[in-house]
Design a protein around this motif. Sequence first.
Motif, PDB file in Angstrom:
ATOM      1  N   GLY A   1       0.828  -1.200   0.000  1.00  0.00           N
ATOM      2  CA  GLY A   1       0.000   0.000   0.000  1.00  0.00           C
ATOM      3  C   GLY A   1       0.860   1.247   0.000  1.00  0.00           C
ATOM      4  N   ARG A   2       0.729   2.047  -1.012  1.00  0.00           N
ATOM      5  CA  ARG A   2       1.583   3.232  -1.153  1.00  0.00           C
ATOM      6  C   ARG A   2       1.412   4.198   0.016  1.00  0.00           C
ATOM      7  NH1 ARG A   2       1.032   8.248  -3.063  1.00  0.00           N
ATOM      8  NH2 ARG A   2      -1.150   7.873  -3.621  1.00  0.00           N
ATOM      9  N   THR A   3       0.240   4.241   0.610  1.00  0.00           N
ATOM     10  CA  THR A   3       0.019   5.134   1.761  1.00  0.00           C
ATOM     11  C   THR A   3      -0.188   4.386   3.073  1.00  0.00           C
ATOM     12  OG1 THR A   3      -2.408   5.260   1.561  1.00  0.00           O
ATOM     13  CG2 THR A   3      -1.109   6.791   0.222  1.00  0.00           C
ATOM     14  N   GLN A   4      -0.338   3.060   3.023  1.00  0.00           N
ATOM     15  CA  GLN A   4      -0.713   2.314   4.228  1.00  0.00           C
ATOM     16  C   GLN A   4       0.336   1.330   4.727  1.00  0.00           C
ATOM     17  OE1 GLN A   4      -3.300   2.920   6.062  1.00  0.00           O
ATOM     18  NE2 GLN A   4      -4.362   4.341   4.732  1.00  0.00           N
ATOM     19  N   VAL A   5       1.300   0.962   3.901  1.00  0.00           N
ATOM     20  CA  VAL A   5       2.356   0.029   4.305  1.00  0.00           C
ATOM     21  C   VAL A   5       3.677   0.771   4.257  1.00  0.00           C
ATOM     22  CG1 VAL A   5       3.509  -2.150   3.796  1.00  0.00           C
ATOM     23  CG2 VAL A   5       1.033  -1.945   3.473  1.00  0.00           C
ATOM     24  N   ASP A   6       4.417   0.738   5.346  1.00  0.00           N
ATOM     25  CA  ASP A   6       5.563   1.643   5.487  1.00  0.00           C
ATOM     26  C   ASP A   6       6.835   1.191   4.785  1.00  0.00           C
ATOM     27  OD1 ASP A   6       4.487   3.777   7.270  1.00  0.00           O
ATOM     28  OD2 ASP A   6       4.070   2.058   8.535  1.00  0.00           O
ATOM     29  N   LEU A   7       7.189  -0.095   4.904  1.00  0.00           N
ATOM     30  CA  LEU A   7       8.468  -0.566   4.348  1.00  0.00           C
ATOM     31  C   LEU A   7       8.410  -2.066   4.167  1.00  0.00           C
ATOM     32  CD1 LEU A   7      11.253  -0.680   7.139  1.00  0.00           C
ATOM     33  CD2 LEU A   7       8.800  -0.847   7.565  1.00  0.00           C
ATOM     34  N   GLY A   8       9.425  -2.603   3.500  1.00  0.00           N
ATOM     35  CA  GLY A   8       9.558  -4.040   3.342  1.00  0.00           C
ATOM     36  C   GLY A   8      10.684  -4.577   4.198  1.00  0.00           C
ATOM     37  N   ALA A   9      10.624  -5.888   4.496  1.00  0.00           N
ATOM     38  CA  ALA A   9      11.673  -6.565   5.266  1.00  0.00           C
ATOM     39  C   ALA A   9      11.674  -8.040   4.881  1.00  0.00           C
ATOM     40  CB  ALA A   9      11.418  -6.393   6.765  1.00  0.00           C
ATOM     41  N   PRO A  10      12.757  -8.756   5.173  1.00  0.00           N
ATOM     42  CA  PRO A  10      12.834 -10.170   4.787  1.00  0.00           C
ATOM     43  C   PRO A  10      11.669 -10.988   5.349  1.00  0.00           C
ATOM     44  CG  PRO A  10      14.993  -9.357   5.420  1.00  0.00           C
ATOM     45  CD  PRO A  10      14.019  -8.280   5.776  1.00  0.00           C
ATOM     46  N   GLY A  11      10.953 -11.710   4.438  1.00  0.00           N
ATOM     47  CA  GLY A  11       9.799 -12.480   4.882  1.00  0.00           C
ATOM     48  C   GLY A  11       9.583 -13.775   4.124  1.00  0.00           C
ATOM     49  N   VAL A  12      10.569 -14.204   3.340  1.00  0.00           N
ATOM     50  CA  VAL A  12      10.462 -15.451   2.570  1.00  0.00           C
ATOM     51  C   VAL A  12      11.621 -16.363   2.950  1.00  0.00           C
ATOM     52  CG1 VAL A  12      10.405 -16.481   0.274  1.00  0.00           C
ATOM     53  CG2 VAL A  12       9.330 -14.258   0.659  1.00  0.00           C
ATOM     54  N   ALA A  13      11.290 -17.621   3.253  1.00  0.00           N
ATOM     55  CA  ALA A  13      12.310 -18.606   3.646  1.00  0.00           C
ATOM     56  C   ALA A  13      13.123 -18.105   4.830  1.00  0.00           C
ATOM     57  CB  ALA A  13      13.209 -18.958   2.468  1.00  0.00           C
ATOM     58  N   ILE A  14      12.420 -17.721   5.887  1.00  0.00           N
ATOM     59  CA  ILE A  14      13.059 -17.200   7.089  1.00  0.00           C
ATOM     60  C   ILE A  14      13.167 -18.311   8.128  1.00  0.00           C
ATOM     61  CG2 ILE A  14      12.924 -15.497   8.932  1.00  0.00           C
ATOM     62  CD1 ILE A  14      13.403 -14.361   6.091  1.00  0.00           C
ATOM     63  N   THR A  15      14.376 -18.677   8.475  1.00  0.00           N
ATOM     64  CA  THR A  15      14.615 -19.714   9.469  1.00  0.00           C
ATOM     65  C   THR A  15      14.722 -19.089  10.852  1.00  0.00           C
ATOM     66  OG1 THR A  15      15.751 -21.135   7.886  1.00  0.00           O
ATOM     67  CG2 THR A  15      16.187 -21.551  10.209  1.00  0.00           C
ATOM     68  N   SER A  16      14.051 -19.711  11.811  1.00  0.00           N
ATOM     69  CA  SER A  16      14.117 -19.221  13.187  1.00  0.00           C
ATOM     70  C   SER A  16      13.767 -20.368  14.135  1.00  0.00           C
ATOM     71  CB  SER A  16      13.155 -18.043  13.378  1.00  0.00           C
ATOM     72  OG  SER A  16      13.307 -17.475  14.671  1.00  0.00           O
ATOM     73  N   SER A  17      13.734 -20.058  15.409  1.00  0.00           N
ATOM     74  CA  SER A  17      13.444 -21.048  16.440  1.00  0.00           C
ATOM     75  C   SER A  17      11.984 -21.472  16.423  1.00  0.00           C
ATOM     76  CB  SER A  17      13.795 -20.460  17.815  1.00  0.00           C
ATOM     77  OG  SER A  17      13.231 -19.167  17.970  1.00  0.00           O
ATOM     78  N   VAL A  18      11.733 -22.747  16.697  1.00  0.00           N
ATOM     79  CA  VAL A  18      10.385 -23.277  16.905  1.00  0.00           C
ATOM     80  C   VAL A  18      10.457 -24.326  18.015  1.00  0.00           C
ATOM     81  CG1 VAL A  18       9.589 -22.875  14.531  1.00  0.00           C
ATOM     82  CG2 VAL A  18      10.669 -25.058  15.121  1.00  0.00           C
ATOM     83  N   PRO A  19       9.327 -24.638  18.643  1.00  0.00           N
ATOM     84  CA  PRO A  19       9.318 -25.716  19.631  1.00  0.00           C
ATOM     85  C   PRO A  19       9.465 -27.069  18.927  1.00  0.00           C
ATOM     86  CG  PRO A  19       7.400 -24.264  19.849  1.00  0.00           C
ATOM     87  CD  PRO A  19       8.019 -23.977  18.526  1.00  0.00           C
ATOM     88  N   TYR A  20      10.009 -28.123  19.536  1.00  0.00           N
ATOM     89  CA  TYR A  20      10.613 -28.006  20.839  1.00  0.00           C
ATOM     90  C   TYR A  20      12.120 -28.046  20.652  1.00  0.00           C
ATOM     91  CZ  TYR A  20      11.493 -28.765  25.762  1.00  0.00           C
ATOM     92  OH  TYR A  20      11.938 -28.624  27.061  1.00  0.00           O
TER      93      TYR A  20
END
Length: 464
Positions: free
Chosen positions: A381-400
Amino acid sequence: MKRTPLLGLLTLGVLLGSCGSGPSATAPTPSAEAAAPSSPVTSAPVTAAGQYVPGEVIVQLSGSLGAQTLGALETRLGVQSLEQLAVVNGAALLHTRITDGKSVEAKIAELKASGAVRFAEPNWTYQHQATASDAQFTNGTLWGMYGDASTPANAFGSQAAEAWARGSVGSDSVYVGIIDEGYQFDHPDLRGNAWLNPFDPVDGRDNDGNGYIDDTRGWDFANGDNSVYDGGTRGSLDAHGTHVGGTIGATANDGGVVGVNHNVTLISGKFLGRRGGDTANAIKAVDYFTDLKTRHGLNIVATNNSWGGGGYSQALYEAVVRGAKANILFVAAAGNSGTDNDVAASYPSNYDTTSAAGYDAVIAVAAIDKAGALASFSQYGRTQVDLGAPGVAITSSVPYNSYASYNGTSMATPHVTGAAALYASTHAGASAKTIRDALLGSVVATPSLSGKTVTGGRLNVSGF
């Protein structure tokens, strides 16, 4: 600057999954004052496009009317109070159940016509903004943390690795609220940064007077208890919240993943359960962090809000305003439907606190991939979304005690929340507005985001 839908009930279908329909937890919340006027709020009729908890309505009583008016409302208008969510300008904000069998739409119209309420609205339902795709920094997996000159390198990463190289790795004195599912606070990559409440030791009493007994790690608003992680050793629940926590603040040099901050303090405000969450519990979670900051002085700089769905909520908007006045940023996922938020509003990312708080505390985040392209699923959204950031194939912690790769604006959002915390760690006392301005002012122009976001750029924390 995002437009503010102060009046008007815009609706948007839940973006992922089915809505939950169970009743909310009934733990009380502290009273809070909002900047909004006490005059009635005019809103458009509810439509079927948004999803909400059947048989429930959120109601703000008019003017100085207090809980003593509730008996008359229950008798005359067929609602029963489940809990008081807050006190706003001296009037109760109530989570109610419909008792006369009428529809949510009919009951809202009836309540508004009664003259006894400032506003009445559905108890909207929300879902997290992630999808699963399939340790981790040195092998190229954690591209979202990379920079142009890091090893490994990726120009479209958050540039966090370049900030680390200059010694900027965060601080335990900076706090972040995770409004989401719970998270596995004893995960090997998270236990070093997990909050332990010094104001309320485990003794069966509400020592800090916030209405929550033994909230040692935060609070589970979905289930009404202090167990913010419910996944057990099988990791059957709270993977999304744990993944978000790892991106914000997984510890370094322990063989797993690493977050934007190596040092930070994470607090859980769990409101998403097995079937999502609802407005009533979201309000309580937002107010929980505002109370921790205003009464106890915790340096809470931001909450992470990787969820969306439902429609505009005056009650939730005013809770976000209360947080904004306490200098807490509200970082929110833009959504995963691939649509334009300028055309079809998405909440909570479309809220704008400027008129009520003097600045916009809401930062709406789109997702990009490792080649810098706007993700196919990401809302914009040109007026409603501020910026982009990494969001595809993001590895992080999960349980357990494990790790996984997810896609979603849910994954992009904690990169920005983590960046806010990283900036606060090197700029003691910076206001929320200053942090926001720094985040949006340092973006790198990105072709895929030009005309699709306010800044036209992607997250860049290299200077933090």
